[in-house]
Design an enzyme around this catalytic site. Sequence first.
Site, PDB file in Angstrom:
ATOM      1  CD  GLU A 432      -3.451  -0.893   0.461  1.00 55.91           C
ATOM      2  OE1 GLU A 432      -3.013  -0.108  -0.188  1.00 55.91           O
ATOM      3  OE2 GLU A 432      -3.342  -2.038   0.926  1.00 55.91           O
ATOM      4  N   GLY A 433       2.043   1.081  -0.468  1.00 52.82           N
ATOM      5  CA  GLY A 433       3.176   1.975  -0.797  1.00 52.82           C
ATOM      6  C   GLY A 433       3.446   1.692   0.498  1.00 52.82           C
TER       7      GLY A 433
END
Length: 641
Positions: A432-433
């Site tokens: 998610e980053g």
Amino acid sequence: MATRENMFRGSLAAAEASRDRRAYAGFISGLFEGKVRRQLFTSVSIPDQGEAAKEFLDTLRLLLVEKVDPEAIDRDGAIGEDVIAAFRQIGAFGIKIPRSYGGLGLSQSEYHAVATLLGSHDAATTVLLSAHNSIGVAEPVKLIGNHEQQQRLLPRLARGDISGFALTEKEAGCDIWDLKTYAIPVQESGALVGYRLTGEKLYTTNAPREDHEFLASLLVVIAQIVDAPHEIHRPKEERRFGAFVVDTQSRGCRCTRLSFMGVRGIYNGQVHLREVFVPVADRLGAEGDGLRRALESLTVGRLTLPAACLGNLKQCLWLARLRAQQRVQYDRPIGEHTDIGAKIVLMASRVLALEAIVKITGIWADTKQDVRLESAAAKILATEWLLESLLDLFRIYGGRAFETPDSLRLHGDLPVPIERMIRDALINVIWEGSNGILTLWIGREGLAEYFTHGQAFLEFQITEMLRATPFFVKTAARSVNALSVYEKDGAEPGTFDMVWERFVARKSRELAQTMLWVTARHRQGLARKQLLMTRLVKAGLHLFAVETLLWYKSQKELRDKAHVQSLVTYFCSRTKAEFNPAPLLALRTSSCDDDTVVYRLAKAVLSGQVDWLEEGIIRCHSVERGMAAGKEHVACASAKG
């Protein structure tokens, strides 16, 4: 003379070109300018949970307890068709899809409660459902899809067609402007009819069931739009991207499943695309706009991870409390030794703070507030706090934390799954980053106004310099508290907590002072000062957490909870110590390092006085069964005696 072209090159220039240009109106962006936008908190309250959400949570809880065995999933590396079928039956693949399209229509806040419940029980099933509901096809289609796409795709997804998001590539992790998957437009009679996609996507969740067999029916695929394959190597500033909904049964689609150290039941792997035809009707948004628009869906989608981490962190607190009560060393429970007690109190205060963040970000998302920076901040704080708490849990359990549940059963100990919990949690700081990249991104976006207005001075544009001057004058005045009292931003302390709100206001002004100074000093070189940027962002994240916690403890749902003020004070004191650390040889320190304070609060936690923090989860089922079996054994032994 500095220009935009030599300030940002390559991927940075591409990132600048695709930035969301809307001015930031969220809480964190204000902190960088010395603004405490307290009205964002005072204007909302915790909503009541709808009947549909309550009913779904009850049904889901029962399903998880009866059908989902985390140990078996970890051992077998598979969730099982019976579980997936059961999820379909209760509507778990349409949680946020509107009822008009066949979904459950839950709000983001209600969905957070679902993610917390899932996160407390099993990582793999959490990922299965969150990847589909949060970042799969439904969210981008809801956000940027046209009416025809919504009518065609959303009912299909609500019925249980599984989906995913294909972005990452082997040579392009966080540098997404280096994607090499390409889409060549297909024309017929001079009209655009579709695209042919070719490339390799890596780490696509929900894509493969097994090698050459898809679990997902639909994927959002991000690709460069080119007229010929060699154009993928053109300068990054010139690259255009599109977002496409790909049917995995299309000719030319293949997949390979990968294996991992944790979350072993996750269906994640490579997606191979060879001239896969995608009709123009399955392109999301306009040509060249797909990347930016599709990434917008990740802003809200990213909020699911903090909510799931909250469930895991609550589980962590329960297990720590259990061990600290039962294990006796040196004639007292280990939780009464302040070295251990401090770990448990910190864990409890972080549960409270993270729950506050999960609540407010859900509310803001539902009310369409700006959460672009806040979603990234929530992800960073949640994943770091969880990992640190799990390491403390590891220390509390000692050697038993290094054993598997099956091994623990051999010598009659409770089968605590700490080694699996740690393995599963490690990935959270990456997907998610990655936390590092998200931190730098928050820094860049927090500096958006500084860069925008400072550019005029760097390029010596007289007209733009005149327009930019008021920003720096106002920020400078605000940083010394000469302006904030006149601004209608709710900055005046006293709404939730006079003492700690003053702390937030003061540190925000100091942050603005520092931002002005480093902008003037480093100018175009500031974009490369990553360690400096990380420190400034960390300060902003701490202040966001404190302000959110102050809001949460003022809500009617929390006001009368036992020891809530003590936990708030402890958390805020630790935050203050991050800004002003005490010397190692200091005899007087903050309350968070005071043995007497920690002992009293630890005793309260251990005695169950704050077990309200553990609501909303499924307590580790194998441990509870082990405890019940142990009690039964003792009862039988007593009866025989």
